[in-house]
Scaffold this motif. Structure first.
Motif, PDB file in Angstrom:
ATOM      1  N   CYS A 128     -21.064  11.347  -4.299  1.00 40.69           N
ATOM      2  CA  CYS A 128     -19.674  11.650  -4.655  1.00 40.69           C
ATOM      3  C   CYS A 128     -19.619  13.050  -5.240  1.00 40.69           C
ATOM      4  CB  CYS A 128     -19.156  10.684  -5.720  1.00 40.69           C
ATOM      5  SG  CYS A 128     -19.097   8.993  -5.183  1.00 40.69           S
ATOM      6  N   LEU A 129     -18.769  13.901  -4.705  1.00 40.73           N
ATOM      7  CA  LEU A 129     -18.650  15.254  -5.235  1.00 40.73           C
ATOM      8  C   LEU A 129     -17.590  15.268  -6.346  1.00 40.73           C
ATOM      9  CD1 LEU A 129     -18.885  17.466  -2.029  1.00 40.73           C
ATOM     10  CD2 LEU A 129     -20.694  16.378  -3.379  1.00 40.73           C
ATOM     11  N   GLY A 130     -17.982  15.908  -7.448  1.00 41.96           N
ATOM     12  CA  GLY A 130     -17.144  15.887  -8.648  1.00 41.96           C
ATOM     13  C   GLY A 130     -15.805  16.581  -8.503  1.00 41.96           C
ATOM     14  N   ASP A 131     -15.665  17.476  -7.525  1.00 39.84           N
ATOM     15  CA  ASP A 131     -14.396  18.181  -7.352  1.00 39.84           C
ATOM     16  C   ASP A 131     -13.346  17.329  -6.652  1.00 39.84           C
ATOM     17  OD1 ASP A 131     -15.322  20.469  -8.450  1.00 39.84           O
ATOM     18  OD2 ASP A 131     -15.702  21.502  -6.553  1.00 39.84           O
ATOM     19  N   ASP A 132     -13.793  16.360  -5.882  1.00 44.28           N
ATOM     20  CA  ASP A 132     -12.854  15.610  -5.048  1.00 44.28           C
ATOM     21  C   ASP A 132     -12.398  14.329  -5.736  1.00 44.28           C
ATOM     22  OD1 ASP A 132     -12.657  17.290  -2.781  1.00 44.28           O
ATOM     23  OD2 ASP A 132     -14.650  16.671  -2.164  1.00 44.28           O
ATOM     24  N   LEU A 133     -11.147  14.347  -6.176  1.00 48.14           N
ATOM     25  CA  LEU A 133     -10.570  13.146  -6.776  1.00 48.14           C
ATOM     26  C   LEU A 133      -9.726  12.464  -5.716  1.00 48.14           C
ATOM     27  CD1 LEU A 133      -9.159  14.141 -10.275  1.00 48.14           C
ATOM     28  CD2 LEU A 133     -11.162  12.774  -9.736  1.00 48.14           C
ATOM     29  N   TYR A 169     -13.905  23.760   4.890  1.00 47.30           N
ATOM     30  CA  TYR A 169     -14.549  22.449   4.814  1.00 47.30           C
ATOM     31  C   TYR A 169     -15.708  22.312   5.799  1.00 47.30           C
ATOM     32  CZ  TYR A 169     -10.192  21.021   2.522  1.00 47.30           C
ATOM     33  OH  TYR A 169      -9.126  20.913   1.667  1.00 47.30           O
ATOM     34  N   GLY A 170     -16.465  21.236   5.612  1.00 43.02           N
ATOM     35  CA  GLY A 170     -17.325  20.766   6.678  1.00 43.02           C
ATOM     36  C   GLY A 170     -16.419  20.056   7.676  1.00 43.02           C
ATOM     37  N   ILE A 171     -16.549  20.368   8.954  1.00 41.56           N
ATOM     38  CA  ILE A 171     -15.641  19.779   9.958  1.00 41.56           C
ATOM     39  C   ILE A 171     -16.436  18.877  10.904  1.00 41.56           C
ATOM     40  CG2 ILE A 171     -14.086  20.299  11.914  1.00 41.56           C
ATOM     41  CD1 ILE A 171     -12.857  20.979   9.189  1.00 41.56           C
ATOM     42  N   VAL A 189     -19.930  20.865  11.547  1.00 38.07           N
ATOM     43  CA  VAL A 189     -20.255  22.252  11.216  1.00 38.07           C
ATOM     44  C   VAL A 189     -19.660  22.593   9.852  1.00 38.07           C
ATOM     45  CG1 VAL A 189     -18.320  23.019  12.672  1.00 38.07           C
ATOM     46  CG2 VAL A 189     -20.055  24.663  11.989  1.00 38.07           C
ATOM     47  N   GLU A 190     -20.453  23.280   9.052  1.00 37.20           N
ATOM     48  CA  GLU A 190     -19.991  23.653   7.706  1.00 37.20           C
ATOM     49  C   GLU A 190     -19.130  24.911   7.780  1.00 37.20           C
ATOM     50  OE1 GLU A 190     -20.194  21.938   5.025  1.00 37.20           O
ATOM     51  OE2 GLU A 190     -19.677  23.379   3.465  1.00 37.20           O
ATOM     52  N   LYS A 191     -17.942  24.779   7.298  1.00 36.02           N
ATOM     53  CA  LYS A 191     -16.985  25.895   7.180  1.00 36.02           C
ATOM     54  C   LYS A 191     -16.952  26.785   8.431  1.00 36.02           C
ATOM     55  CE  LYS A 191     -16.989  25.469   2.252  1.00 36.02           C
ATOM     56  NZ  LYS A 191     -18.219  25.052   1.607  1.00 36.02           N
ATOM     57  N   PRO A 192     -16.477  26.218   9.551  1.00 38.92           N
ATOM     58  CA  PRO A 192     -16.430  26.983  10.803  1.00 38.92           C
ATOM     59  C   PRO A 192     -15.470  28.174  10.714  1.00 38.92           C
ATOM     60  CG  PRO A 192     -15.162  24.955  11.009  1.00 38.92           C
ATOM     61  CD  PRO A 192     -15.851  24.887   9.674  1.00 38.92           C
ATOM     62  N   ALA A 202     -11.723  16.995   8.246  1.00 39.95           N
ATOM     63  CA  ALA A 202     -12.485  17.697   7.206  1.00 39.95           C
ATOM     64  C   ALA A 202     -13.253  16.715   6.329  1.00 39.95           C
ATOM     65  CB  ALA A 202     -11.534  18.511   6.345  1.00 39.95           C
ATOM     66  N   ILE A 203     -14.481  17.069   6.019  1.00 42.76           N
ATOM     67  CA  ILE A 203     -15.293  16.215   5.144  1.00 42.76           C
ATOM     68  C   ILE A 203     -14.783  16.341   3.707  1.00 42.76           C
ATOM     69  CG2 ILE A 203     -17.608  15.779   4.222  1.00 42.76           C
ATOM     70  CD1 ILE A 203     -18.763  17.070   6.733  1.00 42.76           C
ATOM     71  N   ILE A 204     -14.568  15.197   3.094  1.00 39.61           N
ATOM     72  CA  ILE A 204     -14.166  15.123   1.687  1.00 39.61           C
ATOM     73  C   ILE A 204     -15.363  14.534   0.927  1.00 39.61           C
ATOM     74  CG2 ILE A 204     -12.498  14.017   0.123  1.00 39.61           C
ATOM     75  CD1 ILE A 204     -11.456  16.286   2.063  1.00 39.61           C
ATOM     76  N   LEU A 230     -25.649  20.375   3.047  1.00 39.97           N
ATOM     77  CA  LEU A 230     -25.756  18.957   3.371  1.00 39.97           C
ATOM     78  C   LEU A 230     -25.256  18.710   4.797  1.00 39.97           C
ATOM     79  CD1 LEU A 230     -26.329  16.042   2.525  1.00 39.97           C
ATOM     80  CD2 LEU A 230     -24.047  15.948   1.510  1.00 39.97           C
ATOM     81  N   THR A 231     -24.202  19.417   5.173  1.00 38.97           N
ATOM     82  CA  THR A 231     -23.620  19.227   6.509  1.00 38.97           C
ATOM     83  C   THR A 231     -24.658  19.489   7.605  1.00 38.97           C
ATOM     84  OG1 THR A 231     -21.502  19.930   5.614  1.00 38.97           O
ATOM     85  CG2 THR A 231     -21.692  19.916   8.009  1.00 38.97           C
ATOM     86  N   ASP A 232     -25.502  20.506   7.428  1.00 38.72           N
ATOM     87  CA  ASP A 232     -26.516  20.820   8.450  1.00 38.72           C
ATOM     88  C   ASP A 232     -27.526  19.680   8.571  1.00 38.72           C
ATOM     89  OD1 ASP A 232     -25.215  23.197   8.808  1.00 38.72           O
ATOM     90  OD2 ASP A 232     -26.611  24.390   7.597  1.00 38.72           O
TER      91      ASP A 232
HETATM   92  C1  G1P Z   1     -18.554  20.769   0.093  1.00 32.74           C
HETATM   93  C2  G1P Z   1     -19.173  20.426   1.454  1.00 32.74           C
HETATM   94  C3  G1P Z   1     -18.106  20.480   2.539  1.00 32.74           C
HETATM   95  C4  G1P Z   1     -16.953  19.569   2.187  1.00 32.74           C
HETATM   96  C5  G1P Z   1     -16.405  19.916   0.782  1.00 32.74           C
HETATM   97  C6  G1P Z   1     -15.373  18.895   0.339  1.00 32.74           C
HETATM   98  O1  G1P Z   1     -18.170  22.121   0.125  1.00 32.74           O
HETATM   99  O2  G1P Z   1     -20.219  21.327   1.723  1.00 32.74           O
HETATM  100  O3  G1P Z   1     -18.675  20.073   3.772  1.00 32.74           O
HETATM  101  O4  G1P Z   1     -15.935  19.684   3.146  1.00 32.74           O
HETATM  102  O5  G1P Z   1     -17.453  19.938  -0.198  1.00 32.74           O
HETATM  103  O6  G1P Z   1     -14.857  19.175  -0.918  1.00 32.74           O
HETATM  104  P1  G1P Z   1     -17.771  22.944  -1.194  1.00 32.74           P
HETATM  105  O7  G1P Z   1     -16.319  22.663  -1.432  1.00 32.74           O
HETATM  106  O8  G1P Z   1     -18.625  22.448  -2.305  1.00 32.74           O
HETATM  107  O9  G1P Z   1     -18.003  24.381  -0.861  1.00 32.74           O
END
Ligand code: G1P
Length: 290
Positions: A128-133, A169-171, A189-192, A202-204, A230-232
């Motif tokens: 879980c990424l801390g930025d994404d609520l 985003y990662g797409i 792909v990460e941030k195309p 988009a990956i959340i 991580l996307t790679d």
């Molecule tokens: C990360 C991931 C990205 C994803 C995103 C979502 O990127 O690498 O694939 O889409 O989180 O918040 P970051 O935002 O940390 O650069």
């Protein structure tokens, strides 16, 4: 095998939020009455996860302290007969078993996850990424775990974004697999660069990963932005095993971004038990003066 552990990377410097994050971890910025990170922890707890692994860095100890027992505070609250407040703090320190591991160099999200490999071991786990609520009736982590119990393979949470935002985003490029909201991953792909993908998925920041991801991460070389992505590693894993992208139900806020953070505060304040009604009236008053 069931998913028992969630890795939450919190080592990032929070540069998007300077100067607020100069001395405070961005994960500790408050949304209404609790730090952002507590919403994420509560989401995974509500979804049945048993252990959280924080991937931290220097200057992030406030996060560990927030979920720890504070003897002095407990003592003072008892002396002052602030029982309810004491109970709330007690609840926070007993939410879940927490382990921390240090990411010693900022080498990217993929590297942060790899840092947790010995604690995760050979079992599927959540990230879980801390930025994404995600504000939703059914916690986003729960929705993903439900799908995992059906498919038993890696899953990434996705949402559709406007084409001019895909570069952030990662797409995922996927094919419909018949199940509602679910796609089988074909490519990611990460941030195309703008115009290089037709997909708007988009990956959340919610993932369920098979432990083989650590093998992939071991051989992932720096990608977008010179970081280990991580996307790679996910792309490499998707070539060996099936992987799914799941369009979760709920509203996502990028709490690591100033505008997303403001949107989150408004959304959570409007739904707050004590403050919601009051805040709604206030917002209407403010809107009338604009
Ligand atoms: C990360 C991931 C990205 C994803 C995103 C979502 O990127 O690498 O694939 O889409 O989180 O918040 P970051 O935002 O940390 O650069």
């Amino acid at each position: 095998m069931d998913v028992r552990k969630a890795v939450i990377p919190v080592a990032g410097l929070g540069t998007r939020f300077l100067p607020a994050t100069k001395a405070i971890p961005k994960e500790m910025l408050t949304i209404v009455d609790r730090p952002t990170i507590q919403y994420i922890v509560e989401e995974v707890v509500a979804s049945g996860i048993e252990q959280i692994i924080f991937v931290t860095s220097e200057g992030k100890s406030a996060i560990e302290n927030h979920f720890d027992y504070n003897y002095e505070l407990d003592h003072v609250l008892k002396e002052k007969n602030k029982i309810l407040l004491g109970k709330e703090l007690d609840m926070i320190s007993n939410l879940i078993d927490i382990v921390s591991v240090r990411q010693k160099k900022p080498l990217g999200l993929g590297h942060a996850i790899w840092t947790a490999r010995h604690i995760v071991g050979q079992e599927p786990f959540m990230v879980c990424l801390g930025d994404d609520l995600v504000y939703s009736d059914v916690p986003c982590a729960w929705q993903m775990l439900e799908l995992y119990r059906e498919v038993g393979e890696s899953i990434v949470a996705v949402q559709r974004v406007p084409p001019d935002q895909t570069y952030q985003y990662g797409i995922v490029e996927g094919i419909d697999n018949g199940r509602e909201r679910t796609h089988q991953v074909k490519r990611m792909v990460e941030k195309p660069a703008p115009g290089t993908t037709d997909s708007d998925l988009a990956i959340i920041g919610r993932y369920i990963l098979m432990p083989e991801i650590f093998d992939m991460l071991s051989s992932t070389t720096p990608g977008h932005g010179g970081e280990i992505q991580l996307t790679d590693a996910l792309l490499a894993l998707s070539k060996k095993r099936k992987m799914y992208a799941y369009e979760f139900e709920g509203t996502r806020f990028d709490a690591g971004d100033k505008f997303g953070y403001l949107q989150a505060i408004i959304a959570y304040a409007l739904r707050h038990d004590e403050l919601g009604e009051l805040f709604k009236v206030h917002l209407k008053d403010v809107a009338a003066t604009l």
